[in-house]
Structures are given as structure tokens and as C-alpha cells.
Motif scaffolding. Structure first.
Motif, PDB file in Angstrom:
ATOM      1  N   THR A 173      90.030 -11.004 -42.243  1.00 60.77           N
ATOM      2  CA  THR A 173      90.450  -9.766 -41.603  1.00 60.77           C
ATOM      3  C   THR A 173      91.396  -9.017 -42.543  1.00 60.77           C
ATOM      4  O   THR A 173      92.087  -9.626 -43.364  1.00 60.77           O
ATOM      5  N   HIS A 230      93.635  -5.505 -32.637  1.00 56.02           N
ATOM      6  CA  HIS A 230      92.776  -5.942 -33.738  1.00 56.02           C
ATOM      7  C   HIS A 230      92.733  -7.460 -33.723  1.00 56.02           C
ATOM      8  O   HIS A 230      93.766  -8.120 -33.578  1.00 56.02           O
ATOM      9  N   SER A 285      84.000  -2.483 -44.846  1.00 55.16           N
ATOM     10  CA  SER A 285      84.014  -2.852 -43.425  1.00 55.16           C
ATOM     11  C   SER A 285      82.678  -3.480 -43.051  1.00 55.16           C
ATOM     12  O   SER A 285      81.641  -3.201 -43.660  1.00 55.16           O
ATOM     13  N   SER A 317      86.483  -8.108 -42.947  1.00 52.35           N
ATOM     14  CA  SER A 317      86.120  -7.150 -43.985  1.00 52.35           C
ATOM     15  C   SER A 317      85.824  -7.911 -45.272  1.00 52.35           C
ATOM     16  O   SER A 317      86.257  -9.049 -45.454  1.00 52.35           O
TER      17      SER A 317
END
Length: 336
Positions: free
Chosen positions: A275, A284, A323, A329
Motif C-alpha cells: 500500500t 484507506h 495504481s 500499488s
């Protein structure tokens, strides 16, 4: 139209009770309730007899979970599966049974209850609770290790395909999945790019559960035993670190990255798949995972600037962040 948030007092009460829902979810998963409901709804008495459980206690547990759309109670008092409960079955595509067992196992559950100590000291209470660091403990407990690795594979199966298709591997010939576990991500990358060859690199006890052969990819992928703290296989174009760096503090991460930097071919890439926590107050998944790491491990989730600094110390340069459709990511680095 989004529902309005609960009043502040109710929000705090709901958050305070969150651990009860986690415990309930763990219990029905351990008992195998969802598998017993595959053929249709059942009364708690019938279900309890099949499970060797107490009917009244089972009813109370299912009633709670039905209130949050895990299971559903019909007008006749029978409980059945919802789409979420269906994913708790053991033999269905996309099953999250192993993932739930992993997320609620004691190596995460117990340290999370000691977060005040973590915040006071800056250290995980894991060593005090279990007598040794996280991965050392798993190395000495085969059952807990199996729960962890199977759960990680299950969780990763949700994300591996979308992530692999988010990156163009076609310019490259050879990719090493560093600490690649059972090979779930590498399988998806090889399937997405037929010209690509792979190396699955991990400890021997992890590679014993490799899925490369069962995926029919043995001719395009070798398995290499080793320790990424010491070295990684040399001469590849791409080194993948998926859910690896977030387990470790900065100094250890720089060492791992340096090993990849030393091993990669000229023009090579290092792909960190973790992340990347964005700025701001929005929800998130990385923020939840970050505190989970803080409780049990020495690692953390990182921001773009955090990754930029790590790469610089390892002789690398952050080239781009890609992304994906998941919470993770792809942070790409090249030689500085």
C-alpha cells in the motif's frame, strides 16, 4: 445516496464493539458453518447437531452476523448463506475461509489488544507475548505458520490477477518474485505475459507449498531456495517484492533493496507491491494494515516519500507509482 454517519457517541460504541464481530466471524469460520449451509438454510438446532455445538449459542452468534449481512435468517428461523457467507465455504472459487482464519489468528489478535504499550514504547509487544519475534515464532509453530501462509495465499488470490495485469512485463525476460510464497502472483504475471520466465524465491518450507507445478508453469519458472536478507538470484530484469517490505523497519528494507539492486541486470526494475498511504483523512486499507503491522511486526505501511527515501539509500530511484484495482500499488524503482 450515502447513509449519514452515526452520532459521535454511537460511532465510538460501535468501534468499541468491533472486536466482537471479529471474534464471531472467526468462530463460525473455525466451526465450518458455511460449508454446512451449502445445500440450503437450516435451523440452528439441526446445524448445531451436525457441528457438535450448543444450539442456543450458535443461534446467538448467527443472529449477530446476520445483522451485518453475513448469513441471513428467514421467516421460519432458519439461517442461510449470503454472498459474503458463501465466501467462507472451503471449496468455492475466491474462498476467503483461510484469509479470515489468518486475519483473526492469535499472532495478530493478542498484540492488537496491547496497542497502548506499543504507542508508549514504540515497540511491538509480540516478543513479550510469544517469547520471540513474529517470523521466528512461526518457524517454531507449524500449525500457526500453516494458517498464516495459507491465509496469505488466499488473500493474495483476490489481488494477484488485477495487480499483474496493471504492469506491462512484456519488455522483460526474467522476473524474480522475492519472498514469493506459494507463487500466486508470479503465476498471474507469467500467464499475462507468455514470453516471461520466472524465479520463485523463498525458504524451503514455504516453497514446499508452491503452486507453480499445479499451474502448469514448471517449464517457465524455476524455484530457488534462499534468504533475501543475504542475497537474491542474480541476473533478472525485474525483482518483485510483494507484501515484503511492509513487514520490516527501514534499515532492513534498505538491505533487501540493496540486494535486489546488486543482483539486477542493467536497466532492471524493482517493483515494491505494498500500500502507498495517501495524505488526508479519508479511509484507506493501508491505514488499518499499518496499525496491524505496528502491533505484531517491526514494519509499517509507507507513503510515497517514505519509499523515495528507502530507494535512495539503496542506490535506487523511484520512477513511478502505478495504481491497481486493489488497495496495493506498484512502486517502481530503477538504478539511481
Amino acid at each position: 445516496m450515502n447513509p449519514s454517519p452515526p452520532p459521535p457517541a454511537q460511532l465510538l460504541v460501535d468501534l468499541g464493539f468491533g472486536f466482537i464481530l471479529s471474534g464471531a466471524l472467526a468462530a463460525v469460520t473455525q466451526l465450518g458453518v458455511a460449508d454446512r449451509l451449502a445445500e440450503g438454510p437450516k435451523h440452528p438446532q439441526v446445524l448445531a447437531k451436525e457441528l457438535g455445538a450448543d444450539a442456543r449459542s450458535l443461534f446467538r452468534l448467527l443472529r449477530l452476523l446476520a445483522s451485518v449481512n453475513v448469513f441471513v435468517e428467514d421467516a421460519e428461523g432458519r439461517f442461510g448463506l449470503t454472498p459474503a457467507a458463501d465466501l467462507l465455504r472451503s471449496q468455492v472459487p475466491g474462498s476467503l475461509r483461510d484469509a479470515v482464519l489468518m486475519l483473526t489468528q492469535k499472532v495478530f489478535w493478542l498484540p492488537a489488544g496491547e496497542l497502548a504499550e506499543t504507542v508508549r514504547t514504540g515497540q511491538t509487544p509480540f516478543d513479550r507475548i510469544f517469547g520471540k519475534p513474529f517470523f521466528d515464532y512461526l518457524a517454531g509453530d507449524a500449525a500457526e505458520a500453516a494458517t498464516f501462509h495459507q491465509g496469505m495465499s488466499s488473500l493474495s488470490d483476490l489481488e494477484n490477477g488485477p495487480i499483474a495485469h496493471s504492469y506491462d512485463f512484456s519488455p522483460f525476460q526474467r522476473v524474480v518474485d522475492v519472498g514469493g510464497g506459494h507463487g500466486g502472483f508470479l503465476i498471474e504475471a507469467l500467464r499475462a505475459t507468455p514470453s516471461l520466465r520466472g524465479v520463485l524465491f523463498d525458504h524451503a518450507h514455504v516453497l514446499s507449498g508452491s503452486r507453480i507445478a499445479s499451474a502448469g508453469l514448471s517449464d517457465r519458472c524455476e524455484q530457488a531456495v534462499g534468504d533475501f536478507f543475504q542475497t537474491v538470484p542474480a541476473g533478472a530484469d525485474v525483482y518483485v517484492l510483494k507484501r515484503i517490505l511492509h513487514d520490516w523497519g527501514d534499515e532492513v528494507c534498505v538491505n533487501i533493496l540493496r540486494n535486489c539492486r546488486s543482483a539486477m541486470k542493467p536497466g532492471g526494475r524493482v517493483l515494491v507491491i505494498d500500500t502507498v498511504i495517501p495524505p488526508g483523512n479519508g479511509p484507506h486499507g493501508g491505514k488499518v494494515l499499518d496499525v496491524m503491522m505496528m502491533a505484531s511486526l517491526p514494519g509499517r505501511e509507507r507513503t510515497e516519500e517514505d519509499f523515495r527515501k528507502l530507494f535512495a539509500l539503496a542506490g535506487l530511484r523511484l520512477s513511478r507509482i502505478i495504481s491497481t484495482p486493489t488497495a496495493l500499488s506498484i512502486t517502481e524503482a530503477v538504478a539511481a
